[in-house]
Scaffold this motif. Structure first.
Motif, short mmCIF file in Angstrom:
data_model
loop_
_atom_site.label_atom_id
_atom_site.label_comp_id
_atom_site.label_asym_id
_atom_site.label_seq_id
_atom_site.Cartn_x
_atom_site.Cartn_y
_atom_site.Cartn_z
N PHE A 1 -14.60 44.51 -10.70
CA PHE A 1 -16.00 44.21 -10.99
C PHE A 1 -16.48 45.02 -12.19
O PHE A 1 -17.11 44.49 -13.12
CB PHE A 1 -16.83 44.54 -9.75
N ALA A 2 -16.17 46.32 -12.20
CA ALA A 2 -16.61 47.18 -13.31
C ALA A 2 -15.91 46.79 -14.61
O ALA A 2 -16.52 46.84 -15.69
CB ALA A 2 -16.32 48.64 -12.98
N ALA A 3 -14.64 46.37 -14.54
CA ALA A 3 -13.92 45.99 -15.76
C ALA A 3 -14.54 44.74 -16.38
O ALA A 3 -14.72 44.67 -17.61
CB ALA A 3 -12.45 45.75 -15.42
N ILE A 4 -14.87 43.76 -15.56
CA ILE A 4 -15.45 42.53 -16.10
C ILE A 4 -16.84 42.80 -16.67
O ILE A 4 -17.18 42.34 -17.77
CB ILE A 4 -15.50 41.44 -15.01
N VAL A 5 -17.66 43.53 -15.93
CA VAL A 5 -19.01 43.83 -16.41
C VAL A 5 -18.96 44.64 -17.70
O VAL A 5 -19.68 44.36 -18.66
CB VAL A 5 -19.80 44.57 -15.32
N GLY A 6 -18.10 45.65 -17.74
CA GLY A 6 -18.01 46.47 -18.94
C GLY A 6 -17.51 45.69 -20.15
O GLY A 6 -18.02 45.86 -21.27
N THR A 7 -16.52 44.82 -19.95
CA THR A 7 -15.98 44.05 -21.07
C THR A 7 -17.00 43.05 -21.61
O THR A 7 -17.22 42.94 -22.83
CB THR A 7 -14.71 43.32 -20.63
N LEU A 8 -17.62 42.29 -20.73
CA LEU A 8 -18.60 41.29 -21.18
C LEU A 8 -19.84 41.96 -21.77
O LEU A 8 -20.43 41.44 -22.72
CB LEU A 8 -18.98 40.38 -20.03
#
Length: 367
Positions: free
Chosen positions: A69-76
């Motif tokens: 979840f944190a990886a997707i939010v941070g990347t986008l």
């Protein structure tokens, strides 16, 4: 597609870094808690690392979910700040087009979360529980450490002695405090030895005294002895199957649909469904204003994760106590989150505005 490959590489780097940080934090907290249990006599000090390993393995599903979840939010969010989203939207692709590459990256993680929640979680809990039970069932004499006061398995006796033999069969300066049957007894002796008679063990004391107090009328009786035998408990035998629900296999939970088992099953399946929903929620909460703070959406994402995870625990408690049904709770929580996320994603994808939707609805009613 070049854009998809670069997106997957960035997601992999962010996911790996987040996973390492979270696992390190969880391992540190688990080690501190396990050492505390070992100091209280609940865990064998020689098996601390094993208990910690099983515990961390059981915590991997929520750790993987939060890392993804944190990886997707941070990347986008970085793509929004660096205006890469402008290029994506200018190419005629909407926000929902991110779902395909994101799920293409996330499906191995989602599969691992499902397997860990349904298979590894009960197995790890069972192994850790067996280690604790095996250490808890040891005999009273095995609990005694030189120069330390130790409580018996039943909690009714307190032992103290100085062991000075390699086989731990004898000792000096022995103290035993017992509270049972409405009496408190304090026994002390200069020396003692362990003798086995049949299936029982006896601590034979020499040259000591015994103080017995009746709690009802506070009468006291003092006696001296040259030899006195006191029975000490050995290892307890396994009785009825009263294992906690978290140690039972998923197949057993399905075969025995009691409220407690259904609550545990809802929690395990909920971890997998929550991980799926979080992928879609990450797309919706990653929208950020480049002029705003860089961590605002991450804080909101963490708050959403905490709320969702607490609702899983609350649902397990409700189902286990009979306050809610299994199917109803699963549909309301996970189905409701999925519909809310799909609606919010559609709103961002089509650039809907609530005022416009209400105005269209009123026009349709007038027509």
């Amino acid at each position: 597609m070049l854009f998809h490959s670069s997106l997957r590489k960035e997601l992999a780097r962010s996911f790996g870094a987040t996973l390492v940080v979270l696992v390190t934090i969880v391992m540190t907290m688990t080690l501190i808690r396990t050492l505390g249990q070992a100091s209280r006599g609940s865990v064998n000090p020689q098996e601390v690392m094993m208990v910690m390993g099983y515990t961390v393995l059981g915590y991997l599903p929520p750790i993987l979910t939060l890392s993804l979840f944190a990886a997707i939010v941070g990347t986008l969010s970085r793509m929004y700040r660096d205006s890469e989203m402008v290029i994506w939207f200018s190419a005629g692709r909407g926000l929902s087009a991110f779902l395909k590459p994101l799920f293409g990256f996330a499906w191995p993680v989602l599969l691992a979360i499902a397997l860990l929640a349904t298979v590894a979680w009960p197995w790890a809990n069972q192994q850790a529980q067996e280690l604790k039970d095996r250490y808890g069932r040891r005999g009273d004499l095995e609990r005694v450490a030189p120069g330390q006061f130790q409580e018996s398995r039943s909690g009714r006796r307190v032992f103290f002695l100085d062991k000075d033999t390699p086989d731990n069969k004898s000792g000096k300066n022995i103290f035993i405090s017992t509270s049972e049957h409405g009496k408190e007894t304090v026994t002390s002796a200069r020396a003692g030895r362990v003798e086995t008679m049949g299936d029982s063990q006896f601590l034979v004391l020499s040259n000591g005294q015994r103080l017995e107090t009746v709690l009802a009328d506070q009468t006291m009786k003092i006696s001296e002895f040259e030899q006195y035998g006191s029975r000490v408990s050995g290892s307890a035998l396994g009785g009825a199957d009263d294992s906690p629900s978290r140690t039972r296999s998923t197949l057993r939970l399905l075969r025995e649909p009691t409220p407690v088992n259904q609550g545990e099953l809802a929690w395990r399946l909920g971890l997998a469904l929550a991980a799926f929903n979080f992928v879609m929620l990450a797309v919706t909460v990653s929208s950020v204003n480049p002029r705003a703070g860089r961590s605002g959406n991450l804080v909101f994402a963490l708050f959403a994760f905490v709320v969702y995870y607490n609702l899983l625990n609350l649902g397990q408690s409700w189902i286990g106590s009979g306050r809610s049904e299994f199917v109803r709770f699963m549909l309301l929580l996970h189905g409701g989150v999925f519909l809310a996320g799909a609606f919010w994603l559609g709103k961002q994808h089509n650039n809907w505005h609530l005022r416009t939707l209400f105005a269209r609805g009123r026009r349709g009613e007038r027509a």
